[in-house]
Design a protein around this motif. Structure first.
Motif, PDB file in Angstrom:
ATOM      1  N   ARG A  37      -9.612  -0.264   0.178  1.00 15.55           N
ATOM      2  CA  ARG A  37      -8.250  -0.323   0.714  1.00 15.55           C
ATOM      3  C   ARG A  37      -7.344  -1.220  -0.122  1.00 15.55           C
ATOM      4  O   ARG A  37      -6.143  -1.005  -0.191  1.00 15.55           O
ATOM      5  CB  ARG A  37      -8.261  -0.824   2.154  1.00 15.55           C
ATOM      6  N   GLN A  38      -7.902  -2.254  -0.751  1.00 10.37           N
ATOM      7  CA  GLN A  38      -7.108  -3.174  -1.557  1.00 10.37           C
ATOM      8  C   GLN A  38      -6.677  -2.560  -2.882  1.00 10.37           C
ATOM      9  O   GLN A  38      -5.739  -3.052  -3.502  1.00 10.37           O
ATOM     10  CB  GLN A  38      -7.886  -4.453  -1.840  1.00 10.37           C
ATOM     11  N   ASP A  39      -7.355  -1.525  -3.327  1.00  8.39           N
ATOM     12  CA  ASP A  39      -7.047  -0.904  -4.616  1.00  8.39           C
ATOM     13  C   ASP A  39      -5.702  -0.189  -4.545  1.00  8.39           C
ATOM     14  O   ASP A  39      -5.507   0.713  -3.740  1.00  8.39           O
ATOM     15  CB  ASP A  39      -8.143   0.094  -4.990  1.00  8.39           C
ATOM     16  N   ARG A  40      -4.770  -0.603  -5.380  1.00  9.93           N
ATOM     17  CA  ARG A  40      -3.441   0.003  -5.415  1.00  9.93           C
ATOM     18  C   ARG A  40      -3.220   0.820  -6.687  1.00  9.93           C
ATOM     19  O   ARG A  40      -2.148   1.324  -6.917  1.00  9.93           O
ATOM     20  CB  ARG A  40      -2.361  -1.077  -5.320  1.00  9.93           C
ATOM     21  N   THR A  41      -4.248   0.926  -7.545  1.00  9.73           N
ATOM     22  CA  THR A  41      -4.083   1.653  -8.798  1.00  9.73           C
ATOM     23  C   THR A  41      -4.288   3.151  -8.626  1.00  9.73           C
ATOM     24  O   THR A  41      -3.817   3.929  -9.429  1.00  9.73           O
ATOM     25  CB  THR A  41      -5.078   1.145  -9.860  1.00  9.73           C
ATOM     26  N   ARG A  43      -3.907   6.532  -6.154  1.00  4.27           N
ATOM     27  CA  ARG A  43      -3.198   7.035  -4.969  1.00  4.27           C
ATOM     28  C   ARG A  43      -3.923   8.246  -4.385  1.00  4.27           C
ATOM     29  O   ARG A  43      -3.350   9.322  -4.264  1.00  4.27           O
ATOM     30  CB  ARG A  43      -1.775   7.384  -5.333  1.00  4.27           C
ATOM     31  N   ARG A  49     -11.819   7.633  -3.691  1.00  5.91           N
ATOM     32  CA  ARG A  49     -11.975   6.331  -4.349  1.00  5.91           C
ATOM     33  C   ARG A  49     -13.442   5.925  -4.408  1.00  5.91           C
ATOM     34  O   ARG A  49     -13.910   5.391  -5.404  1.00  5.91           O
ATOM     35  CB  ARG A  49     -11.182   5.253  -3.622  1.00  5.91           C
TER      36      ARG A  49
END
Length: 72
Positions: A37-41, A43, A49
């Motif tokens: 959930r923390q991964d913003r790279t 979408r 993921r």
């Protein structure tokens, strides 16, 4: 949260029943869920993921904080 764990990790299909193994796996799933959930790279959804982390060591290292995040 249960729905998310079931969709991303098939938690309901897990057949771990020995001693504390079920609790240990549940804790690991929640830790991994928080990392994903923390991964913003990326979408995409959590399931993708998770599969991407299995396929790419570089992505996994970035999730674990071993590599700095490269701006796109």
């Amino acid at each position: 949260m249960h729905w998310t764990l079931d969709v991303a990790f098939n938690e309901d299909q897990c057949r771990v029943r020995v001693a504390n193994a079920a609790q240990n796996f549940a804790i690991l799933r929640r830790i991994i869920l928080n990392l994903l959930r923390q991964d913003r790279t990326s979408r995409v959804g959590l399931r993708i993921r998770r599969l991407k982390a299995c396929a790419s060591e570089r992505y996994l290292e970035r999730l674990l904080g071993w590599l700095p995040v490269q701006p796109s």
